[in-house]
Write a protein that holds these residues in place. Structure first.
Motif, PDB file in Angstrom:
ATOM      1  N   ALA A  61       0.925  -9.582   7.514  1.00 47.56           N
ATOM      2  CA  ALA A  61       2.465  -9.952   7.277  1.00 47.56           C
ATOM      3  C   ALA A  61       3.337 -10.191   6.624  1.00 47.56           C
ATOM      4  N   TRP A  62       4.199 -10.385   6.045  1.00 47.31           N
ATOM      5  CA  TRP A  62       5.062 -10.083   4.821  1.00 47.31           C
ATOM      6  C   TRP A  62       5.439 -11.627   4.493  1.00 47.31           C
ATOM      7  N   PRO A  63       5.542 -11.938   2.925  1.00 46.93           N
ATOM      8  CA  PRO A  63       5.952 -12.728   2.749  1.00 46.93           C
ATOM      9  C   PRO A  63       7.850 -13.334   2.442  1.00 46.93           C
ATOM     10  N   VAL A  64       8.337 -11.936   3.051  1.00 51.11           N
ATOM     11  CA  VAL A  64      10.003 -12.127   2.734  1.00 51.11           C
ATOM     12  C   VAL A  64      10.100 -11.451   4.396  1.00 51.11           C
ATOM     13  N   PRO A  65      11.631 -11.575   4.788  1.00 50.54           N
ATOM     14  CA  PRO A  65      11.864 -10.785   5.399  1.00 50.54           C
ATOM     15  C   PRO A  65      11.932  -9.318   6.039  1.00 50.54           C
ATOM     16  N   PRO A  66      12.805  -8.140   6.738  1.00 48.66           N
ATOM     17  CA  PRO A  66      12.366  -6.775   6.692  1.00 48.66           C
ATOM     18  C   PRO A  66      13.362  -6.320   5.559  1.00 48.66           C
ATOM     19  N   SER A  67      12.266  -5.646   4.780  1.00 43.69           N
ATOM     20  CA  SER A  67      13.521  -5.142   4.303  1.00 43.69           C
ATOM     21  C   SER A  67      14.176  -5.813   2.070  1.00 43.69           C
ATOM     22  N   VAL A  68      13.654  -6.588   2.460  1.00 46.90           N
ATOM     23  CA  VAL A  68      13.702  -7.324   1.084  1.00 46.90           C
ATOM     24  C   VAL A  68      12.700  -7.016  -0.186  1.00 46.90           C
ATOM     25  N   LEU A  69      13.154  -6.885  -0.963  1.00 43.54           N
ATOM     26  CA  LEU A  69      12.299  -6.753  -2.176  1.00 43.54           C
ATOM     27  C   LEU A  69      11.490  -7.673  -2.005  1.00 43.54           C
ATOM     28  N   THR A  70      10.005  -7.625  -2.660  1.00 44.43           N
ATOM     29  CA  THR A  70       9.053  -9.122  -2.738  1.00 44.43           C
ATOM     30  C   THR A  70       8.995  -9.539  -4.015  1.00 44.43           C
ATOM     31  N   PRO A  71       8.023 -11.145  -4.549  1.00 46.55           N
ATOM     32  CA  PRO A  71       7.993 -11.480  -5.310  1.00 46.55           C
ATOM     33  C   PRO A  71       7.523 -10.194  -6.739  1.00 46.55           C
ATOM     34  N   HIS A  72       6.346 -10.211  -5.260  1.00 46.70           N
ATOM     35  CA  HIS A  72       5.576  -9.067  -6.536  1.00 46.70           C
ATOM     36  C   HIS A  72       5.867  -7.778  -6.940  1.00 46.70           C
ATOM     37  N   GLY A  73       7.144  -7.364  -5.817  1.00 48.30           N
ATOM     38  CA  GLY A  73       7.614  -6.046  -6.631  1.00 48.30           C
ATOM     39  C   GLY A  73       8.923  -6.342  -7.300  1.00 48.30           C
ATOM     40  N   ARG A  74       9.059  -7.422  -7.749  1.00 52.02           N
ATOM     41  CA  ARG A  74      10.759  -7.946  -8.760  1.00 52.02           C
ATOM     42  C   ARG A  74       9.525  -8.289 -10.037  1.00 52.02           C
ATOM     43  N   GLU A  75       8.178  -8.736 -10.028  1.00 47.33           N
ATOM     44  CA  GLU A  75       7.452  -8.378 -11.006  1.00 47.33           C
ATOM     45  C   GLU A  75       7.529  -6.907 -11.318  1.00 47.33           C
ATOM     46  N   GLY A  76       7.227  -6.423 -10.300  1.00 48.81           N
ATOM     47  CA  GLY A  76       6.799  -5.087 -11.124  1.00 48.81           C
ATOM     48  C   GLY A  76       7.933  -4.232 -11.182  1.00 48.81           C
ATOM     49  N   VAL A  77       8.992  -4.208 -11.258  1.00 53.18           N
ATOM     50  CA  VAL A  77      10.376  -3.585 -11.304  1.00 53.18           C
ATOM     51  C   VAL A  77      10.760  -4.421 -13.227  1.00 53.18           C
ATOM     52  N   MET A  78      10.118  -5.425 -13.262  1.00 55.06           N
ATOM     53  CA  MET A  78      10.829  -6.511 -14.552  1.00 55.06           C
ATOM     54  C   MET A  78       9.236  -6.006 -15.722  1.00 55.06           C
ATOM     55  N   ALA A  79       8.153  -4.831 -14.747  1.00 55.97           N
ATOM     56  CA  ALA A  79       7.748  -4.510 -15.810  1.00 55.97           C
ATOM     57  C   ALA A  79       8.164  -3.113 -17.241  1.00 55.97           C
ATOM     58  N   MET A  80       8.463  -2.882 -15.881  1.00 56.97           N
ATOM     59  CA  MET A  80       9.498  -0.994 -16.597  1.00 56.97           C
ATOM     60  C   MET A  80      10.402  -1.232 -16.726  1.00 56.97           C
ATOM     61  N   GLY A  81      11.574  -2.925 -16.933  1.00 57.68           N
ATOM     62  CA  GLY A  81      11.987  -3.235 -17.637  1.00 57.68           C
ATOM     63  C   GLY A  81      12.109  -3.297 -19.098  1.00 57.68           C
ATOM     64  N   ARG A  82      11.105  -3.984 -19.622  1.00 59.40           N
ATOM     65  CA  ARG A  82      10.299  -4.535 -20.542  1.00 59.40           C
ATOM     66  C   ARG A  82      10.197  -2.956 -21.349  1.00 59.40           C
ATOM     67  N   PHE A  83       9.666  -2.390 -20.242  1.00 56.07           N
ATOM     68  CA  PHE A  83       9.235  -1.409 -21.038  1.00 56.07           C
ATOM     69  C   PHE A  83      10.352  -0.527 -21.676  1.00 56.07           C
ATOM     70  N   ASP A  84      11.370  -0.284 -20.741  1.00 54.33           N
ATOM     71  CA  ASP A  84      12.535   0.630 -21.371  1.00 54.33           C
ATOM     72  C   ASP A  84      13.102   0.083 -22.358  1.00 54.33           C
ATOM     73  N   ARG A  85      12.755  -1.304 -22.856  1.00 59.39           N
ATOM     74  CA  ARG A  85      13.131  -1.969 -23.396  1.00 59.39           C
ATOM     75  C   ARG A  85      12.535  -1.521 -25.020  1.00 59.39           C
TER      76      ARG A  85
END
Length: 419
Positions: free
Chosen positions: A67-91
């Motif tokens: 099971a998944w914590p969000v509806p189909p095809s949606v960015l997960t909270p875990h996914g958001r945290e992973g993307v934010m890690a890249m954003g901080r590194f880009d800065r």
């Protein structure tokens, strides 16, 4: 236990990162004559739940999918945290390269962000913006959610000169057909069968290699490409298992406990085979990347464009652009030409202080599977994986590619657009 061990960067990797200015402490770390002028990052969205219809094959003995914590095809909270890690590194690396201050809000107009219209791409773009400049309210541009954006979906938007017969002929000519593609990856297909629960004596199609035959034809509308068989069936199914690992699900829920590092890579390779049909062949790539190439062309050729330009789309956008530039890639843990989740293809422009001449360097950066699964902080000492790429027109030199050569390649692809 994770798929990839947490190793410190090798000396070779440190040198590569220094050349690309990805973790430089100051501009003096590069050739003293060169100054970073502009950066374009084409990101793939972060970890999402499975797409509707993505899973084409079930576990052969009836075991349930997780099971998944969000509806189909949606960015997960875990996914958001992973993307934010890249954003901080880009800065971090862009401030180290002198393009932005290390803290505070970027100057107005110095950052441009454009996302595709899916929830997962819009949310990923906003996560990047929030992490790159916390509290600054960086805006993400996009068309209405669900609309067809020509930048990312030019064929569906009727924004390119597309001929289904010509596309089919090019795919067939360059790939020799789907069976030729899968014949090169029998080991990956066998690994897929083991993950799906196949054991000796099972009669399901996924368990019988002799039944693995693909079809390639025009779609029902006479213009699209219809792919059937093992590539179509295993690509999305493999991706659902890959996403479960990256989401941090217990290993018992990742391919029913049957996935290790080698198997993860096999699944990634099967996922990427879809792009060998729908994104990488020359006729297809030129058109799938046409509008995006035109946008990048305008940015690189405009001295007043934002210093940082971010596009957030999907894997096929990155593969098509890489194909236009004549590049292949293979990131740690992933199969060849499979764009890592939440990673980016970066095009950096450098200006000579002495004569004003501009050159291009291309880099792929992405978290390793374990960095993303465990949300490990990205720092100067523990950066995401980074690989230099060399456009085909650059004579195998990653650091001295003339900008005009790259602009010519982008111009050729952009010429297929209708606008």
């Amino acid at each position: 236990m994770g798929i990839l061990p947490n190793r410190r960067p090798t000396l070779w990797l440190r040198l590569i990162m220094a050349v690309l200015a990805c973790i430089a402490a100051s501009p003096a770390s590069f050739a003293d004559d060169l100054k970073l002028e502009r950066v374009v990052l084409v990101y793939r969205h972060g970890v999402r739940s499975p797409l509707p219809g993505e899973i084409r094959i079930d576990e052969v003995h009836g075991r349930a999918w997780p099971a998944w914590p969000v509806p189909p095809s949606v960015l997960t909270p875990h996914g958001r945290e992973g993307v934010m890690a890249m954003g901080r590194f880009d800065r971090q690396w862009l401030s180290g390269a002198g393009l932005f201050p290390p803290q505070g809000c970027p100057a107005a107009g110095s950052v441009g962000i454009w996302a595709n219209t899916d929830q997962r791409t819009i949310a990923s773009a906003q996560a990047l913006a929030d992490a790159f400049a916390p509290g600054c309210g960086l805006k993400v541009g996009h068309l209405p959610q669900g609309a067809a954006d020509p930048v990312f979906n030019p064929v569906a938007s009727n924004a390119v000169d597309w001929d289904g017969h010509a596309a089919l002929a090019a795919i067939q000519r360059e790939t020799k057909g789907p069976d030729a593609l899968t014949a090169q990856h029998r080991d990956a297909m066998s690994a897929f069968g083991r993950v799906m629960g196949c054991v000796a004596g099972d009669g399901q199609p996924a368990c019988i290699p002799a039944t693995w035959h693909g079809t390639l034809a025009l779609g029902a509308d006479g213009n699209g490409i219809a792919l059937g068989g093992p590539i179509a069936d295993t690509s999305g199914t493999s991706e659902a298992i890959i996403m479960a690992y990256l989401e941090g699900k217990p290993m018992a829920e990742v391919g029913w406990g049957r996935v290790d590092a080698a198997t993860f890579r096999f699944l990634s390779q099967l996922h990427s085979l879809l792009f060998d049909v729908h994104a990488r062949p020359s006729y297809v790539a030129d058109r799938v990347a046409a509008v995006l190439a035109g946008r990048i062309l305008a940015i690189l050729d405009d001295p007043h464009a934002p210093r940082l330009n971010v596009f957030v789309g999907s894997d096929n956008n990155i593969v098509a652009l890489a194909s236009v530039l004549g590049m292949h890639f293979e990131m740690p843990g992933y199969g060849k030409d499979d764009p890592p989740v939440g990673g980016a293809l970066g095009i950096t422009v450098w200006r000579s202080r002495s004569d004003g001449h501009r050159t291009v360097r291309v880099v792929y950066q992405a978290q390793t599977p374990d960095q993303l699964r465990y949300l490990r902080p990205l720092t100067k000492d523990r950066p995401p994986a980074q690989r230099p790429l060399v456009p085909q027109v650059c004579d195998a030199s990653p650091s001295h590619c003339d900008l005009d050569k790259v602009l010519d390649v982008l111009r050729r692809s952009a010429s297929h657009g209708r606008g």
